[in-house]
Design an enzyme around this catalytic site. Structure first.
Site, PDB file in Angstrom:
ATOM      1  N   CYS A 129      -1.262  -7.469  12.678  1.00 46.28           N
ATOM      2  CA  CYS A 129      -1.871  -7.375  11.354  1.00 46.28           C
ATOM      3  C   CYS A 129      -2.942  -6.304  11.455  1.00 46.28           C
ATOM      4  O   CYS A 129      -3.253  -5.838  12.551  1.00 46.28           O
ATOM      5  CB  CYS A 129      -2.441  -8.715  10.896  1.00 46.28           C
ATOM      6  SG  CYS A 129      -3.880  -9.293  11.819  1.00 46.28           S
ATOM      7  N   THR A 130      -3.523  -5.917  10.342  1.00 46.32           N
ATOM      8  CA  THR A 130      -4.468  -4.814  10.329  1.00 46.32           C
ATOM      9  C   THR A 130      -5.600  -5.017  11.327  1.00 46.32           C
ATOM     10  O   THR A 130      -5.894  -4.148  12.137  1.00 46.32           O
ATOM     11  CB  THR A 130      -5.039  -4.610   8.911  1.00 46.32           C
ATOM     12  OG1 THR A 130      -3.954  -4.436   8.013  1.00 46.32           O
ATOM     13  CG2 THR A 130      -5.938  -3.396   8.860  1.00 46.32           C
TER      14      THR A 130
END
Length: 199
Positions: A116-117
């Site tokens: 994820c980011t």
């Protein structure tokens, strides 16, 4: 002299053939990712993957499964309904966690990289729910989550993991599609359950 390999931020081993990291992939990380021999990448955040990762996935024929963007699609479909509802406290929906875990449980997708980011919130939630499915106790799950999250840990993520219903997961009936470590965990949990009934 061999070139130095640079791991992406928050890189770690989840289980054999399952890795995690931040989705901030720069060209400097690609030589390391090549050593993993990835078959697939599971992107849990709404933001699109970085250009270097997209190029590497295309070049290496890696399946890119961006399930995090489904949350954004659901938001745009239900925009009028959401205007009257309070914002959700959930970092991921049950549906995204379910779909992702079922993807990871299929050995045909291994080796797989979860990301994820930030490498913390969605990935931490996902890995925590995954750990719950395979039988980790909750304290161990929280310790692992906090090791990766550090000062950015969120109580609501821990609460989401604790309340996640693992019965939502459809485990493949064909055991040849399951990773060996999942079968081992199931065997141990089954033995523990039998021991409780004997007592």
């Amino acid at each position: 002299m061999a070139a130095l390999l640079h791991t992406p931020e928050l890189f770690g081993l989840v289980e054999s053939g399952v890795y995690r990291c931040s989705a901030i992939i720069d060209p400097i990380h690609i030589p390391f990712l090549k050593t993993l021999g990835l078959k697939s990448v599971l992107v849990l955040s709404q933001e699109p993957p970085s250009r270097p990762l997209l190029l590497h996935a295309e070049e290496a024929n890696i399946k890119l499964n961006h399930i995090g963007n489904k949350a954004q699609q659901q938001l745009s479909i239900n925009k009028s309904a959401l205007a009257t509802q309070p914002s959700s406290w959930r970092p991921l929906s049950d549906e995204i966690v379910k779909e992702g875990i079922e993807f990871v449980l299929n050995i045909q997708n291994h080796p797989v990289l979860l990301m994820c980011t930030s490498g913390i919130h969605e990935t931490g939630t996902f890995v925590g729910c995954f750990r719950k499915l395979i039988g980790w106790n909750f304290n161990s799950i929280v310790v692992e989550y906090r090791c990766f999250a550090g000062s950015k840990s969120r109580y609501l993520i821990q609460q989401f993991i604790e309340l996640f219903d693992t019965d939502l997961i459809n485990v493949p009936r064909n055991s040849s599609l399951l990773p060996f470590w999942f079968m081992q965990y199931q065997r141990v949990v089954g033995e523990e359950e039998e021991g409780k009934h004997v007592e």
